[in-house]
Design a protein around this motif. Structure first.
Motif, PDB file in Angstrom:
ATOM      1  N   ILE A   4       0.840  -1.207   0.000  1.00 33.47           N
ATOM      2  CA  ILE A   4       0.000   0.000   0.000  1.00 33.47           C
ATOM      3  C   ILE A   4       0.879   1.262   0.000  1.00 33.47           C
ATOM      4  CG2 ILE A   4      -1.653   1.334   1.369  1.00 33.47           C
ATOM      5  CD1 ILE A   4      -2.831  -1.377   2.306  1.00 33.47           C
ATOM      6  N   GLU A  59       2.525   1.603  -3.471  1.00 33.69           N
ATOM      7  CA  GLU A  59       1.584   1.999  -4.520  1.00 33.69           C
ATOM      8  C   GLU A  59       1.186   3.471  -4.384  1.00 33.69           C
ATOM      9  OE1 GLU A  59       0.703  -0.598  -7.186  1.00 33.69           O
ATOM     10  OE2 GLU A  59       2.598  -0.629  -6.105  1.00 33.69           O
ATOM     11  N   LYS A  60       1.091   3.950  -3.155  1.00 29.94           N
ATOM     12  CA  LYS A  60       0.743   5.366  -2.948  1.00 29.94           C
ATOM     13  C   LYS A  60       1.860   6.291  -3.420  1.00 29.94           C
ATOM     14  CE  LYS A  60      -2.637   5.109   0.817  1.00 29.94           C
ATOM     15  NZ  LYS A  60      -2.939   5.453   2.225  1.00 29.94           N
ATOM     16  N   LYS A  61       3.109   5.833  -3.290  1.00 22.20           N
ATOM     17  CA  LYS A  61       4.247   6.664  -3.660  1.00 22.20           C
ATOM     18  C   LYS A  61       4.641   6.509  -5.130  1.00 22.20           C
ATOM     19  CE  LYS A  61       6.386   6.956   0.923  1.00 22.20           C
ATOM     20  NZ  LYS A  61       7.615   6.708   1.724  1.00 22.20           N
ATOM     21  N   ASN A  81      -3.889   0.592  -9.018  1.00 24.76           N
ATOM     22  CA  ASN A  81      -4.352   1.928  -8.630  1.00 24.76           C
ATOM     23  C   ASN A  81      -5.323   1.768  -7.458  1.00 24.76           C
ATOM     24  OD1 ASN A  81      -5.518   4.483  -8.438  1.00 24.76           O
ATOM     25  ND2 ASN A  81      -5.186   4.875 -10.623  1.00 24.76           N
ATOM     26  N   LEU A  82      -4.905   2.220  -6.304  1.00 24.33           N
ATOM     27  CA  LEU A  82      -5.701   1.996  -5.086  1.00 24.33           C
ATOM     28  C   LEU A  82      -7.027   2.750  -5.091  1.00 24.33           C
ATOM     29  CD1 LEU A  82      -2.872   2.040  -2.390  1.00 24.33           C
ATOM     30  CD2 LEU A  82      -3.936   0.069  -3.492  1.00 24.33           C
ATOM     31  N   THR A  83      -7.171   3.699  -6.025  1.00 27.39           N
ATOM     32  CA  THR A  83      -8.463   4.394  -6.116  1.00 27.39           C
ATOM     33  C   THR A  83      -9.569   3.449  -6.586  1.00 27.39           C
ATOM     34  OG1 THR A  83      -7.946   5.133  -8.359  1.00 27.39           O
ATOM     35  CG2 THR A  83      -7.395   6.642  -6.567  1.00 27.39           C
TER      36      THR A  83
END
Length: 578
Positions: A244, A247-249, A256-258
């Motif tokens: 997580i 993936e955010k960075k 894509n965590l969205t």
């Protein structure tokens, strides 16, 4: 250039073919495994890996391979996937050892890990947005149908040909699909996503999913609180956190965590995972019950579970249209409710269950699952296009395979524990009956030992009758009785009667053994019947325990309650490849 237009439906059907062979092979070995075990002389451990390496590889590699497909060309990757899957299938058929078959299944699963997400994305993208429900319904129905059809196809092929052809049959299908792909898919100059490879995302996704799948598969053997299991839990948890963060960075994240901010997508992955758990829980175990306890042939067992596939095929299109009309909530709730009815019928499963009863519960299971899989598949894509669509399908595919592995782990572990308990009941019953048996006391320990061995031999107590006396023991008994008889005769007369006494004693001993044998056979038959009834009830008790969980899943339909159908089925614009 887009594939949407007059050729779109051809592309969708080609993608259905790709999905079909991959999902079929996730369950086709379930009913074929005993034949493979006998042929290759494999242990239970090796045999379990033949099954599990396939779903584990797809779960681990579906996300990174789908991402690479975006970067290097989906259509090219689809063709490569067909080639790898076909080669892996041929190698599986040629396998001469359990280890070779595991390696070949790994090659086959690499192809499947490419084909499953690519087939979904290419098929969905081949039709205009306003007609998206049609490919979604077809592809979703194909997933459920092929998964449910696996044991049927496996049983028919194994009985009519051999287990090798369970794998060989994929080769001509792959060759045909490759030929058609070059005709209707755009391979040259196809659109690609310009992006760097998210190596941290790849590393942490693999390190999260692999130990999770490993502990699900091996937990029952290791013990769920063993040191090996705890290490797997910790590695998975740490990897998820690191994934997580990575993936955010990342500027080009693998996932894509969205995606998970979308209510429909989140609901779809919950539903598809739970739906597959309860489908596979029946498709893996019911054929074993039919063959091992009702003594059906592989073909008969396969035909009895075919209504699951038939119901999915017949009702999935209707379920998709209903979802489009009234939204997701009611179809999902209806689907799990009907599956709950099937599980209620399964809790009455016994040696005396008729073919009509089996067909009815299988039909209900497939009918209910058609609503679940259609709703989940449509919901998983309805908000996305382009690169986001690929991401959604790779995650969707991965979690669906996790559902399959979860089902095998949960239901096999539950059944194993139930059977172990029932075997103890049978051993206790056998010991109580033996105490009252009118046979010499010195024979009883030997009889009980052999009875226990028979009961613990994979539950196949019906195959063994205790050999309570060996030939050498018989000879010793005859010699001892002859010596006692000779001792009562004067020494000078023994030579004249030795042969006659030996014959008389031997005849008397054989008669006693025969009488004792009749008593033991009656005892054995009684134990066999009790064991059959008792151990076979393990299946029904497992399904009875599952009923509340199936019915609880009805409430997952409320995940979609706040969204309206018209809004839900209109995709939100996101990065588009084409």
């Amino acid at each position: 250039m887009s594939m949407k237009g007059t050729g779109g439906m051809k592309v969708v059907l080609l993608m259905c073919m790709g999905i079909f062979v991959c999902m079929l092979d996730s369950t086709i070995m379930n009913i074929t495994l005993p034949a493979i075990q006998d042929s290759l002389d494999t242990t239970l451990e090796t045999s379990s890996w033949m099954l599990n390496v396939y779903t584990m590889t797809i779960a681990v590699l579906a996300i990174p391979l789908a991402r690479f497909a975006d970067m290097f060309g989906r259509n090219k990757f689809f063709i490569v996937g067909l080639f790898i899957f076909g080669v892996g299938s041929a190698l599986c058929g040629l396998a001469t050892s359990g280890e070779f078959l595991i390696a070949a299944r790994f090659v086959q699963s690499l192809g499947a890990a490419i084909l499953i997400p690519c087939s979904m994305v290419i098929g969905i993208s081949a039709m205009p947005i306003e007609k998206r429900v049609l490919p979604l319904t077809l592809l979703g129905a194909t997933q459920g149908l092929s998964t449910a059809l696996g044991p049927t196809v496996g049983g028919i092929i194994t009985e009519k040909l051999s287990w090798h052809w369970v794998f060989y049959v994929n080769v001509p299908i792959c060759i045909l699909a490759i030929a058609v792909s070059f005709l209707i898919l755009k391979v040259r100059n196809e659109s690609r996503v310009k992006s760097s490879i998210d190596w941290y995302g790849l590393l942490f996704s693999v390190s999260a999913i692999f130990p999770l799948n490993l502990v699900l598969i091996k937990g029952n053997t290791w013990g769920w609180d063993s040191s090996q299991s705890i290490v797997c839990y910790l590695v998975t948890a740490a990897s998820i956190v690191l994934f997580i963060i990575a993936e955010k960075k990342s500027k080009a994240p693998m996932v894509n965590l969205t995606l998970f901010k979308d209510r429909l997508f989140t609901g779809s992955v919950v539903i598809v995972t739970t739906g597959f758990i309860f489908l596979i829980g029946v498709m893996v175990l019911l054929p074993q019950f039919l063959t091992n306890f009702q003594h059906k042939t592989e073909l008969q067992a396969a035909l009895l579970v075919t209504p699951v596939s038939a119901a999915i095929f017949v009702f999935s299109n209707f379920a998709g249209l209903l979802t489009k009309k009234i939204g997701y909530t009611i179809p999902v709730m209806l689907g799990f409710f009907i599956m709950g009815i099937a599980y209620f019928l399964l809790h009455n499963l016994s040696l005396h269950s008729t073919a009509k009863e089996i067909i009815l519960l299988c039909s209900l299971l497939g009918f209910g699952f058609s609503f679940v899989i259609s709703s989940a598949t449509i919901a998983s894509t309805s908000s996305f296009e382009g690169e986001m669509l690929t991401a959604s399908q790779s995650v969707f595919s991965m979690l669906r395979q996790v559902g399959v592995v979860l089902a095998v782990a949960i239901f096999v572990a539950g059944l194993t524990n139930n059977i172990a308990d029932k075997k103890q009941d049978v051993i206790q019953f056998a010991a109580q009956k033996l105490e009252k048996l009118e046979v010499p006391d010195d024979l009883k320990p030997n009889i009980l030992t052999e009875t226990k061995t028979a009961i613990n031999d994979e539950g196949q107590s019906q195959k063994a009758t205790p050999s309570f006396i060996t030939e050498s023991e018989r000879k010793q008994l005859v010699d001892a009785n002859v010596q006692r008889a000779m001792a009562a005769i004067p020494e000078n007369q023994r030579g004249l009667v030795t042969e006659q006494i030996h014959k008389e004693v031997e005849s008397q001993v054989d008669q006693e053994i025969a009488n004792t044998g009749m008593i033991v056979r009656g005892y054995t038959k009684e134990v066999e019947n009790f064991a059959q009834e008792r151990i076979s009830s393990s299946f029904a008790e497992l399904y009875k325990t599952s009923i509340p969980f199936v019915l609880l899943c009805i409430f997952t339909g409320f995940i979609f309650r706040e969204r309206r159908t018209k809004q839900a089925l209109q995709p939100v614009k996101s990065p588009v490849i084409e």
